[in-house]
Design a protein around this motif. Sequence first.
Motif, PDB file in Angstrom:
ATOM      1  N   ILE A 163       0.189   7.121   6.329  1.00 33.63           N
ATOM      2  CA  ILE A 163       0.595   5.714   6.055  1.00 33.63           C
ATOM      3  C   ILE A 163       1.675   5.191   6.965  1.00 33.63           C
ATOM      4  N   GLN A 167      -7.502  -1.766   0.167  1.00 32.52           N
ATOM      5  CA  GLN A 167      -8.088  -1.354  -1.065  1.00 32.52           C
ATOM      6  C   GLN A 167      -8.678   0.017  -1.089  1.00 32.52           C
ATOM      7  N   LEU A 219       0.737  -1.181   0.054  1.00 32.14           N
ATOM      8  CA  LEU A 219      -0.010  -0.016  -0.031  1.00 32.14           C
ATOM      9  C   LEU A 219       0.902   1.185   0.032  1.00 32.14           C
ATOM     10  N   ASP A 275       3.059   1.390  -3.490  1.00 35.40           N
ATOM     11  CA  ASP A 275       1.884   2.026  -4.650  1.00 35.40           C
ATOM     12  C   ASP A 275       1.553   3.180  -4.415  1.00 35.40           C
ATOM     13  N   THR A 276       1.105   3.669  -3.109  1.00 30.30           N
ATOM     14  CA  THR A 276       0.660   5.105  -3.058  1.00 30.30           C
ATOM     15  C   THR A 276       1.841   6.069  -3.573  1.00 30.30           C
ATOM     16  N   HIS A 290      -8.259   2.214   1.416  1.00 29.18           N
ATOM     17  CA  HIS A 290      -7.220   3.019   1.920  1.00 29.18           C
ATOM     18  C   HIS A 290      -6.668   3.885   0.532  1.00 29.18           C
ATOM     19  N   TYR A 291      -6.072   2.769  -0.376  1.00 26.27           N
ATOM     20  CA  TYR A 291      -5.688   3.049  -1.541  1.00 26.27           C
ATOM     21  C   TYR A 291      -6.286   3.967  -2.529  1.00 26.27           C
ATOM     22  N   ASP A 292      -7.863   3.609  -2.630  1.00 27.21           N
ATOM     23  CA  ASP A 292      -8.545   4.304  -3.395  1.00 27.21           C
ATOM     24  C   ASP A 292      -8.833   5.800  -2.939  1.00 27.21           C
ATOM     25  N   GLU A 320      -0.092  -3.359  -9.439  1.00 27.69           N
ATOM     26  CA  GLU A 320       0.050  -1.944  -8.572  1.00 27.69           C
ATOM     27  C   GLU A 320      -1.443  -1.338  -8.315  1.00 27.69           C
ATOM     28  N   GLY A 321      -1.861  -0.862  -7.144  1.00 33.29           N
ATOM     29  CA  GLY A 321      -3.181  -0.692  -6.833  1.00 33.29           C
ATOM     30  C   GLY A 321      -4.027  -1.624  -6.541  1.00 33.29           C
TER      31      GLY A 321
END
Length: 218
Positions: free
Chosen positions: A147, A123, A67, A70-71, A125-127, A114-115
């Motif tokens: 993060i 998921q 996470l 990718d972020t 969180h990433y979005d 990725e993502g």
Amino acid sequence: MKKVIKKTVYLFVMLSFVIIIEGCSEDSNDTQDMFNNQKDIVNLDENTTISDEDAAALLFMIEEEKLARDTYEFLDKTWGLNQFANIKRSEQTHMDAIENLLKQHKLSYTILPEGVFSNQELQNHYDNFVIDGAKSVVEALKIGATIEDLDIKDLENYVSLTENNTLINVYQSLICGSRNHLRSFIHGLDLNGGTYTPQFITQNTFDAILSGSQEQCN
């Protein structure tokens, strides 16, 4: 002819040394957490067992480190800040450390594109992070701090729950790296007129981290 060959080899070795030194020093401000856990992991007894709880923790943590990676990859492409460019590489070393443990204990895992995350909370969180992080540099740096804040809390929790010394050592190295990353993001916020209030670790822990210096995490 021999003198020419020796001179060429000498120049090649010296050039390689310079490249290595430059590569190590380039990221010194933001990636002081580079560590050599592989040394400890390789020396583990092949018959070492791992509890179901520890296995679940490792599977979660490799995705949580993903996470972060990718972020920061997304935020680096969006803003081009040194923090994201440097720390995303550090997060890959965090993933590698946990992946080595997964391999050592023959635990099945999949690193998704990725993502994409198998854990729905991560998921989500990433979005949210990529949406909010695209708004401004300050918001992006706040996400970096968030993060690392979350990472420290989860890792400290797993340290308290395991009796596996190898896992504890790796987790402690990851926590050390996250402290460095948190300091870097807060420094960036200071420079850009932003602030951050801890959401997961305590205010006292947060203050203690910020009052400390960059650490060598081994």
